[in-house]
Design an enzyme around this catalytic site. Structure first.
Site, mmCIF file in Angstrom:
data_model
loop_
_atom_site.group_PDB
_atom_site.id
_atom_site.type_symbol
_atom_site.label_atom_id
_atom_site.label_comp_id
_atom_site.label_asym_id
_atom_site.label_seq_id
_atom_site.Cartn_x
_atom_site.Cartn_y
_atom_site.Cartn_z
ATOM 1 N N LEU A 14 41.929 54.888 4.701
ATOM 2 C CA LEU A 14 40.744 54.071 5.004
ATOM 3 C C LEU A 14 39.872 54.844 5.989
ATOM 4 C CD1 LEU A 14 39.480 51.476 4.162
ATOM 5 C CD2 LEU A 14 40.816 50.273 5.864
ATOM 6 N N HIS A 15 39.224 55.888 5.472
ATOM 7 C CA HIS A 15 38.413 56.756 6.306
ATOM 8 C C HIS A 15 36.930 56.409 6.118
ATOM 9 C CE1 HIS A 15 37.547 59.933 8.911
ATOM 10 N NE2 HIS A 15 37.137 60.810 8.024
ATOM 11 N N ALA A 16 36.046 57.284 6.593
ATOM 12 C CA ALA A 16 34.615 56.953 6.683
ATOM 13 C C ALA A 16 34.016 56.412 5.382
ATOM 14 C CB ALA A 16 33.834 58.177 7.148
#
Lengths: 90, 156
Positions: A14-16
Site C-alpha cells: 500500500l504505497h504512494a
C-alpha cells in the site's frame, strides 16, 4: 454498515500509487469509511487520507478490511472492490 | 467559512538542493500529481530536514517516505528518491518517529546518497501535499537549506 475483506496484491504494497487511488476513490463518498489491517480492530485507518493509508504499512499478500457506513455505503464499497479487482491498474 | 482570506503557507528547503517542478519528476505517479501537487528537490547533502512546522504522521515501513501534518493543516508527503521502496529501508536512517513534533529544519532522515545512486535510483525527492491544497508558487533552482521553495493555499 458493510464490511469486506480484501487481499493486497500490488507488488509495492500500500504505497504512494495504490494509496492515492484509494483515497481519490473514497473521498467522493459522504459515508464513514474505515480500514483495519488484518484482524486488528484496535487501529482504524482513514481511507480518505493518503498519509493514513500509507501508514498502514501493508505489504503484498496482507489482508485489509474495509467498513463503510452511511447513505452511500454501497457505492463506496463498490469503488473499493473495483480497485482491488483491477489490482489498482485503472 | 472560517477563513476570511486565503493565507499562503510557506514551505522551506529540506536540504541544500535543486528545486524541480513536479511535472518534471521521473515518476508518473508524482509528475501527474496522482499523489498531490507540490514540487521535488534533488538533495546535494545527506540530511533531509522538515520543510514545515508540524507533527510526523507517517514514517513508511521502509523509511523512505515521511508524512507531516503542518500546524496550518497541510498533509505533506516527502518521498525520498524514486522507486526507493525497492531498497527496503537500506540507505535511510530515520531521525524522527511517529508523533514527533518538528520545526522547519528539524532533521527527518539521514540518507546515503552514494548508496541510493549506486543502486540505480534517482535522488529526486517529491514533496507533495496530499490533502486539499494547491500550489501557487514554486521557487525553482538551487536553494540552501531553509530557503523558501513553495507557497500553497487551501482549496475552496
Amino acid at each position: 454498515m458493510i464490511e469486506k475483506k480484501f487481499v493486497l496484491e500490488t507488488e509495492e504494497g500500500l504505497h504512494a500509487r495504490p494509496a492515492s487511488m484509494l483515497a481519490k476513490a473514497t473521498m467522493k463518498y459522504k459515508c464513514d469509511i474505515k480500514l483495519f489491517k488484518d484482524k486488528d480492530k484496535t487501529n482504524a485507518y482513514q481511507p480518505k487520507s493518503i498519509l493514513s493509508l500509507m501508514s498502514v504499512g501493508a505489504g503484498k499478500g496482507e489482508y485489509l478490511t474495509f467498513v463503510t457506513e452511511g447513505d452511500d455505503e454501497g457505492e463506496a464499497m463498490r469503488s473499493i472492490e473495483n480497485l482491488f479487482a483491477s489490482n489498482f491498474q485503472g | 467559512m472560517f477563513q476570511f482570506m486565503k493565507k499562503k503557507i510557506e514551505l522551506f528547503a529540506p536540504a541544500k538542493c535543486q528545486v524541480i517542478p513536479i511535472h518534471e519528476v521521473e515518476d508518473a505517479v508524482f509528475s501527474q500529481k496522482v499523489v498531490g501537487d507540490g514540487c521535488a528537490i534533488l538533495p546535494y547533502e545527506d540530511m533531509i530536514c522538515s520543510p514545515v512546522n508540524g507533527e510526523v504522521t507517517l514514517v513508511f515501513r521502509t523509511n523512505h517516505a515521511i508524512g507531516i501534518k503542518s500546524e496550518e493543516g497541510i498533509e505533506l508527503l516527502i518521498h525520498i528518491g524514486i522507486d526507493t521502496v525497492e531498497l527496503k529501508g537500506e540507505g535511510f536512517e530515520n531521525q524522527v518517529k511517529l508523533g514527533d513534533r518538528v520545526k522547519v529544519g528539524t532533521p527527518l532522515s539521514k540518507i546515503d546518497r552514494d548508496f541510493i545512486t549506486a543502486q540505480g535510483k534517482s535522488l529526486q525527492t517529491p514533496i507533495v501535499i496530499t490533502n486539499d491544497y494547491k500550489v501557487v508558487e514554486v521557487e525553482k533552482g538551487d536553494k540552501n537549506v531553509g530557503a523558501l521553495i513553495m507557497k500553497v493555499v487551501q482549496n475552496n
